[in-house]
Design a protein around this motif. Structure first.
Motif, mmCIF file in Angstrom:
data_model
loop_
_atom_site.group_PDB
_atom_site.id
_atom_site.type_symbol
_atom_site.label_atom_id
_atom_site.label_comp_id
_atom_site.label_asym_id
_atom_site.label_seq_id
_atom_site.Cartn_x
_atom_site.Cartn_y
_atom_site.Cartn_z
ATOM 1 N N VAL A 64 0.840 -1.208 0.000
ATOM 2 C CA VAL A 64 0.000 0.000 0.000
ATOM 3 C C VAL A 64 0.871 1.253 0.000
ATOM 4 C CG1 VAL A 64 -1.722 1.324 1.283
ATOM 5 C CG2 VAL A 64 -1.938 -1.164 1.122
ATOM 6 N N TYR A 65 1.854 1.306 0.914
ATOM 7 C CA TYR A 65 2.754 2.468 0.945
ATOM 8 C C TYR A 65 3.562 2.565 -0.348
ATOM 9 C CZ TYR A 65 2.105 4.016 5.789
ATOM 10 O OH TYR A 65 1.597 4.554 6.945
ATOM 11 N N GLY A 66 3.912 1.419 -0.907
ATOM 12 C CA GLY A 66 4.758 1.411 -2.092
ATOM 13 C C GLY A 66 4.095 1.967 -3.331
ATOM 14 N N ILE A 67 2.766 1.852 -3.432
ATOM 15 C CA ILE A 67 2.078 2.267 -4.659
ATOM 16 C C ILE A 67 1.400 3.626 -4.542
ATOM 17 C CG2 ILE A 67 -0.182 1.208 -4.177
ATOM 18 C CD1 ILE A 67 -0.150 0.231 -7.110
ATOM 19 N N ALA A 68 1.082 4.063 -3.330
ATOM 20 C CA ALA A 68 0.212 5.229 -3.157
ATOM 21 C C ALA A 68 0.954 6.556 -3.284
ATOM 22 C CB ALA A 68 -0.474 5.160 -1.797
ATOM 23 N N GLU A 69 0.283 7.512 -3.918
ATOM 24 C CA GLU A 69 0.756 8.906 -3.915
ATOM 25 C C GLU A 69 0.248 9.631 -2.677
ATOM 26 O OE1 GLU A 69 0.670 10.527 -8.308
ATOM 27 O OE2 GLU A 69 -1.041 9.170 -7.998
#
Length: 376
Positions: A64-69
């Motif tokens: 989740v942290y890796g993909i989100a702006e």
């Protein structure tokens, strides 16, 4: 924009920052939403409900942290999450920076953009703090009444008394949202309530709207020292937006309190207004000093996550949509409400009270909101 909703991992935190209805609204505006698996379970929202609303379900918090702006959360990141936060990533959540220096320094080092629910201002109000203040204020009496029971190590007194037996005395420090809701609930249960504030105008208002068993009093050290001697339950309900709460109940006052009296410090996530309070959890909510029971849970609304999640997301969703639709910079340029929410931006502290709390350099937020051609 790509929006991420991680599962809250703070102790006994069961809220979630976005409901399936919120996901649906984000999708209608063309945004992608990624929700960590089981993030909504504690609040009664299944992965299937999120998926039906259009969310993509991811197995891990790292994904989740890796993909989100933009990350939308309820509570501040804890240490495990610090290294997951990327440079320029927008975090929209409760931070309460002024009460915890390690979090502040970690967010500075991450060079992320931290927009705090608790400092978003509308006029003189705090629209994203109000719903949780309402929940916490009402819960403070519910929890206080429980810990006044003898099996919970309290005085063994019923808050509202019974015919022929006096009710408990409740002292509420602060006449804002938390204090108002606390006094309202205590009065409704039949307690003898005193509510203090430093604003005479606020006390006049409270005197007009409160029940007959609520007395208003100007807050001062002298008055607190006198009233605390007779109080069975004391509610700390003081807030200075974005700043550390002042200590209104000091260590030496405890010796004057009744054995088994209860202190509930709702301001604990801003450092607490009771000197002896330290953050506790729902798993281990109390401790005792000088025979006085201290309840200092820093995420009280997390115990009633269904109510709290709906109340919170009703307030945060319009702002989250504005951030997603425009990006944080344009949204904050066009909204004075969101602008006040910016606390840490790309390594700089841009909220003065946070800088002052830890003697850190302060950079006016306007420096980050200038158009590039204007800054040349």
């Amino acid at each position: 924009m790509i929006i991420g909703v991680p599962k809250e991992i703070k102790n006994n935190e069961n809220r979630v920052a976005l409901t399936p209805a919120g996901v649906n609204e984000m999708k209608k505006h063309g945004h992608q939403v990624y929700v960590q698996s089981t993030a909504g379970e504690g609040s009664g929202f299944s992965d299937e409900a999120f998926a039906e609303a259009g969310a993509n379900i991811l197995a891990t918090i790292e994904e989740v942290y890796g993909i989100a702006e933009m990350i939308i959360k309820v509570k501040e990141p804890i240490e495990f999450e610090y290294d997951l936060i990327r440079e320029d990533q927008l975090l929209f959540t409760y931070f309460h920076f002024a009460s915890y220096e390690p979090l502040t320094k970690a967010m500075i080092e991450s060079k992320s953009v931290c927009l705090a629910y608790e400092t978003v201002e509308r006029g003189r109000g705090l629209p994203l703090l109000v719903p949780m203040s309402e929940v916490a204020g009402r819960m403070s009496i519910q929890e206080g009444a429980k810990y006044l029971e003898k099996p919970m190590q309290g005085r063994g007194i019923l808050l509202g008394g019974v015919p022929g037996v006096k009710p408990a005395k409740v002292l509420v420090l602060g006449g804002g949202i938390v204090g108002y809701q606390s006094a309202k609930m205590a009065a409704g249960l039949g307690a003898d309530v005193t509510i203090m504030d430093i604003s005479l105008d606020r006390l006049r208002y409270l005197d007009d709207v409160m029940a007959a068993n609520v007395t208003t009093m100007m807050s001062s050290e002298y008055n607190i020292r006198q009233e605390i001697k007779e109080a069975d339950l004391v509610i700390g309900a003081v807030l200075i937006p974005g700043a550390k709460a002042p200590h209104l109940v000091t260590r030496d006052m405890l010796k004057d309190m009744k054995p088994g009296a209860v202190l509930v410090d709702v301001a604990v996530d801003q450092g607490g207004c009771i000197e002896t309070c330290k953050p506790t959890t729902h798993a281990d909510p109390i401790f005792i000093i000088d025979d006085v029971v201290h309840y200092c849970v820093a995420n009280m609304p997390g115990a009633v996550p269904y109510t709290s999640t709906l109340a919170l997301t009703n307030a945060t969703l319009p702002y989250a949509l504005e951030l997603a639709n425009k990006g944080w910079k344009k949204a904050c340029q066009e909204s004075s409400e969101l602008k006040t929410g910016l606390n840490v931006v790309k390594g700089d502290v841009v909220y003065k009270a946070v800088a002052e709390a830890f003697d850190l350099p302060y950079v006016p937020v306007e420096e980050y909101l200038q158009d590039e051609e204007m800054a040349v």
